[in-house]
Design a protein around this motif. Structure first.
Motif, PDB file in Angstrom:
ATOM      1  N   GLY A  22       0.812  -1.210   0.000  1.00 18.76           N
ATOM      2  CA  GLY A  22       0.000   0.000   0.000  1.00 18.76           C
ATOM      3  C   GLY A  22       0.843   1.256   0.000  1.00 18.76           C
ATOM      4  N   THR A  23       1.855   1.273   0.833  1.00 17.01           N
ATOM      5  CA  THR A  23       2.741   2.434   0.905  1.00 17.01           C
ATOM      6  C   THR A  23       3.547   2.584  -0.374  1.00 17.01           C
ATOM      7  OG1 THR A  23       2.914   2.238   3.297  1.00 17.01           O
ATOM      8  CG2 THR A  23       4.646   3.478   2.184  1.00 17.01           C
ATOM      9  N   ALA A  24       4.163   1.492  -0.818  1.00 16.16           N
ATOM     10  CA  ALA A  24       5.006   1.549  -2.015  1.00 16.16           C
ATOM     11  C   ALA A  24       4.208   1.981  -3.237  1.00 16.16           C
ATOM     12  CB  ALA A  24       5.670   0.198  -2.264  1.00 16.16           C
ATOM     13  N   TYR A  25       3.045   1.389  -3.417  1.00 19.42           N
ATOM     14  CA  TYR A  25       2.255   1.710  -4.602  1.00 19.42           C
ATOM     15  C   TYR A  25       1.723   3.140  -4.542  1.00 19.42           C
ATOM     16  CZ  TYR A  25      -0.697   1.340  -8.635  1.00 19.42           C
ATOM     17  OH  TYR A  25      -1.266   1.566  -9.862  1.00 19.42           O
ATOM     18  N   ALA A  26       1.319   3.579  -3.357  1.00 12.85           N
ATOM     19  CA  ALA A  26       0.827   4.956  -3.222  1.00 12.85           C
ATOM     20  C   ALA A  26       1.924   5.959  -3.570  1.00 12.85           C
ATOM     21  CB  ALA A  26       0.318   5.201  -1.799  1.00 12.85           C
ATOM     22  N   ILE A  27       3.124   5.709  -3.078  1.00  9.95           N
ATOM     23  CA  ILE A  27       4.232   6.614  -3.394  1.00  9.95           C
ATOM     24  C   ILE A  27       4.568   6.533  -4.873  1.00  9.95           C
ATOM     25  CG2 ILE A  27       6.686   7.076  -2.994  1.00  9.95           C
ATOM     26  CD1 ILE A  27       6.210   6.048  -0.091  1.00  9.95           C
ATOM     27  N   TRP A  28       4.665   5.328  -5.404  1.00  8.33           N
ATOM     28  CA  TRP A  28       5.026   5.121  -6.818  1.00  8.33           C
ATOM     29  C   TRP A  28       4.009   5.812  -7.735  1.00  8.33           C
ATOM     30  CZ3 TRP A  28       2.835   1.888 -10.775  1.00  8.33           C
ATOM     31  CH2 TRP A  28       3.672   1.691 -11.873  1.00  8.33           C
ATOM     32  N   ALA A  29       2.750   5.549  -7.497  1.00 10.24           N
ATOM     33  CA  ALA A  29       1.708   6.118  -8.359  1.00 10.24           C
ATOM     34  C   ALA A  29       1.571   7.625  -8.142  1.00 10.24           C
ATOM     35  CB  ALA A  29       0.374   5.420  -8.097  1.00 10.24           C
ATOM     36  N   THR A  52      -6.625  24.480 -11.253  1.00  9.91           N
ATOM     37  CA  THR A  52      -7.172  23.150 -11.004  1.00  9.91           C
ATOM     38  C   THR A  52      -6.095  22.083 -11.121  1.00  9.91           C
ATOM     39  OG1 THR A  52      -9.305  23.870 -11.855  1.00  9.91           O
ATOM     40  CG2 THR A  52      -8.936  21.496 -11.728  1.00  9.91           C
ATOM     41  N   ARG A  53      -5.290  22.158 -12.165  1.00  7.40           N
ATOM     42  CA  ARG A  53      -4.202  21.180 -12.344  1.00  7.40           C
ATOM     43  C   ARG A  53      -3.189  21.267 -11.217  1.00  7.40           C
ATOM     44  NH1 ARG A  53      -3.175  19.426 -18.200  1.00  7.40           N
ATOM     45  NH2 ARG A  53      -1.441  18.486 -17.140  1.00  7.40           N
ATOM     46  N   LEU A  54      -2.794  22.482 -10.864  1.00  4.49           N
ATOM     47  CA  LEU A  54      -1.816  22.654  -9.790  1.00  4.49           C
ATOM     48  C   LEU A  54      -2.375  22.158  -8.452  1.00  4.49           C
ATOM     49  CD1 LEU A  54      -0.351  26.120 -10.812  1.00  4.49           C
ATOM     50  CD2 LEU A  54       0.636  23.852 -11.205  1.00  4.49           C
ATOM     51  N   ALA A  55      -3.645  22.417  -8.196  1.00  7.14           N
ATOM     52  CA  ALA A  55      -4.275  21.917  -6.968  1.00  7.14           C
ATOM     53  C   ALA A  55      -4.298  20.389  -6.967  1.00  7.14           C
ATOM     54  CB  ALA A  55      -5.690  22.475  -6.833  1.00  7.14           C
ATOM     55  N   GLY A  56      -4.568  19.792  -8.112  1.00  7.34           N
ATOM     56  CA  GLY A  56      -4.563  18.337  -8.212  1.00  7.34           C
ATOM     57  C   GLY A  56      -3.205  17.745  -7.897  1.00  7.34           C
ATOM     58  N   ILE A  57      -2.158  18.355  -8.425  1.00 10.76           N
ATOM     59  CA  ILE A  57      -0.797  17.882  -8.145  1.00 10.76           C
ATOM     60  C   ILE A  57      -0.506  17.995  -6.646  1.00 10.76           C
ATOM     61  CG2 ILE A  57       1.657  18.378  -8.495  1.00 10.76           C
ATOM     62  CD1 ILE A  57       0.897  19.229 -11.383  1.00 10.76           C
ATOM     63  N   LEU A  58      -0.877  19.114  -6.050  1.00 11.80           N
ATOM     64  CA  LEU A  58      -0.648  19.295  -4.612  1.00 11.80           C
ATOM     65  C   LEU A  58      -1.441  18.282  -3.785  1.00 11.80           C
ATOM     66  CD1 LEU A  58      -0.553  23.184  -4.336  1.00 11.80           C
ATOM     67  CD2 LEU A  58       1.361  21.581  -4.171  1.00 11.80           C
ATOM     68  N   LEU A  59      -2.655  17.971  -4.209  1.00 10.81           N
ATOM     69  CA  LEU A  59      -3.457  16.976  -3.479  1.00 10.81           C
ATOM     70  C   LEU A  59      -2.848  15.580  -3.581  1.00 10.81           C
ATOM     71  CD1 LEU A  59      -7.066  18.187  -4.333  1.00 10.81           C
ATOM     72  CD2 LEU A  59      -5.980  18.145  -2.063  1.00 10.81           C
ATOM     73  N   VAL A  60      -2.300  15.237  -4.734  1.00  9.18           N
ATOM     74  CA  VAL A  60      -1.631  13.940  -4.881  1.00  9.18           C
ATOM     75  C   VAL A  60      -0.446  13.861  -3.918  1.00  9.18           C
ATOM     76  CG1 VAL A  60      -0.228  12.539  -6.452  1.00  9.18           C
ATOM     77  CG2 VAL A  60      -2.388  13.501  -7.243  1.00  9.18           C
ATOM     78  N   ILE A  61       0.362  14.910  -3.905  1.00  7.55           N
ATOM     79  CA  ILE A  61       1.520  14.940  -3.010  1.00  7.55           C
ATOM     80  C   ILE A  61       1.076  14.879  -1.549  1.00  7.55           C
ATOM     81  CG2 ILE A  61       3.458  16.362  -2.227  1.00  7.55           C
ATOM     82  CD1 ILE A  61       3.651  17.329  -5.205  1.00  7.55           C
ATOM     83  N   ALA A  62       0.041  15.623  -1.205  1.00  9.71           N
ATOM     84  CA  ALA A  62      -0.474  15.607   0.166  1.00  9.71           C
ATOM     85  C   ALA A  62      -0.974  14.219   0.547  1.00  9.71           C
ATOM     86  CB  ALA A  62      -1.598  16.625   0.323  1.00  9.71           C
ATOM     87  N   GLY A  63      -1.609  13.529  -0.373  1.00 13.72           N
ATOM     88  CA  GLY A  63      -2.090  12.178  -0.113  1.00 13.72           C
ATOM     89  C   GLY A  63      -0.948  11.220   0.186  1.00 13.72           C
ATOM     90  N   VAL A  88       2.006  12.034   1.357  1.00 13.70           N
ATOM     91  CA  VAL A  88       2.557  12.412   2.671  1.00 13.70           C
ATOM     92  C   VAL A  88       1.687  11.872   3.789  1.00 13.70           C
ATOM     93  CG1 VAL A  88       3.037  14.374   4.193  1.00 13.70           C
ATOM     94  CG2 VAL A  88       3.790  14.433   1.810  1.00 13.70           C
ATOM     95  N   LEU A  89       0.377  12.013   3.660  1.00 17.35           N
ATOM     96  CA  LEU A  89      -0.537  11.525   4.697  1.00 17.35           C
ATOM     97  C   LEU A  89      -0.450  10.011   4.873  1.00 17.35           C
ATOM     98  CD1 LEU A  89      -3.693  13.737   4.119  1.00 17.35           C
ATOM     99  CD2 LEU A  89      -2.150  13.752   6.092  1.00 17.35           C
ATOM    100  N   LEU A  90      -0.335   9.289   3.761  1.00 18.21           N
ATOM    101  CA  LEU A  90      -0.178   7.837   3.872  1.00 18.21           C
ATOM    102  C   LEU A  90       1.090   7.469   4.633  1.00 18.21           C
ATOM    103  CD1 LEU A  90      -1.359   6.595   0.385  1.00 18.21           C
ATOM    104  CD2 LEU A  90      -2.323   5.970   2.587  1.00 18.21           C
ATOM    105  N   ASN A  91       2.152   8.189   4.381  1.00 19.07           N
ATOM    106  CA  ASN A  91       3.401   7.907   5.098  1.00 19.07           C
ATOM    107  C   ASN A  91       3.335   8.305   6.559  1.00 19.07           C
ATOM    108  OD1 ASN A  91       5.411   6.692   3.329  1.00 19.07           O
ATOM    109  ND2 ASN A  91       4.959   8.446   2.032  1.00 19.07           N
ATOM    110  N   LEU A  92       2.621   9.367   6.854  1.00 17.61           N
ATOM    111  CA  LEU A  92       2.473   9.777   8.251  1.00 17.61           C
ATOM    112  C   LEU A  92       1.542   8.854   9.026  1.00 17.61           C
ATOM    113  CD1 LEU A  92       2.207  13.654   7.895  1.00 17.61           C
ATOM    114  CD2 LEU A  92       4.170  12.322   8.707  1.00 17.61           C
ATOM    115  N   GLY A  93       0.744   8.082   8.309  1.00 17.75           N
ATOM    116  CA  GLY A  93      -0.228   7.194   8.929  1.00 17.75           C
ATOM    117  C   GLY A  93       0.369   5.944   9.544  1.00 17.75           C
ATOM    118  N   GLY A  94       1.671   5.856   9.561  1.00 24.43           N
ATOM    119  CA  GLY A  94       2.313   4.725  10.234  1.00 24.43           C
ATOM    120  C   GLY A  94       2.503   3.517   9.348  1.00 24.43           C
ATOM    121  N   ALA A  95       2.532   3.690   8.045  1.00 24.33           N
ATOM    122  CA  ALA A  95       2.766   2.549   7.171  1.00 24.33           C
ATOM    123  C   ALA A  95       4.185   2.027   7.368  1.00 24.33           C
ATOM    124  CB  ALA A  95       2.558   2.971   5.714  1.00 24.33           C
ATOM    125  N   HIS A  96       4.349   0.714   7.184  1.00 21.40           N
ATOM    126  CA  HIS A  96       5.660   0.089   7.367  1.00 21.40           C
ATOM    127  C   HIS A  96       6.192  -0.405   6.059  1.00 21.40           C
ATOM    128  CE1 HIS A  96       3.843   0.216  11.284  1.00 21.40           C
ATOM    129  NE2 HIS A  96       5.020   0.020  11.809  1.00 21.40           N
TER     130      HIS A  96
END
Length: 106
Positions: free
Chosen positions: A56-63, A85-96, A98-106
């Motif tokens: 989950g972590t690897a694929y989320a970061i990769w994608a 809209t495009r720039l906001a989308g890119i920022l949301l992908v990056i934020a997602g 980051v959030l997955l990594n902060l969520g304690g994924a191993h």
């Protein structure tokens, strides 16, 4: 080490996707071969990454990073529009990612 492999997998995927843009629907040989080589290397490196990182972590970061990078390449090098809209989308992908990594994924 898994993050180094993952970064290389992302770079290969981005290169393959960029080559695909130039393949003209797989009608040009060298960009088509570049696409195939990029994706083969990307999946090989991603598979190696999954030996020591959760899928989950690897694929989320990769994608996510790959998507943001290709969108940025489109804007900066391929003349695609850079609207709010495009720039906001890119920022949301990056934020997602980051959030997955902060969520304690191993």
């Amino acid at each position: 080490m898994p993050y180094v492999l993952l970064a290389a997998a992302i770079a290969a995927e981005v290169a393959g996707t960029t080559a695909m843009k130039y393949s003209d629907g797989f009608t040009k040989l060298w960009p088509s071969l570049g696409t195939a080589a990029g994706y083969l290397l990307a999946f090989t490196l991603l598979a190696q990454t999954l030996k020591s990182m959760s899928v989950g972590t690897a694929y989320a970061i990769w994608a996510g990073v790959g998507t943001a990078a290709v969108a940025a390449i489109g804007i900066f090098f391929l003349g695609e529009p850079a609207n709010a809209t495009r720039l906001a989308g890119i920022l949301l992908v990056i934020a997602g990612v980051v959030l997955l990594n902060l969520g304690g994924a191993h």
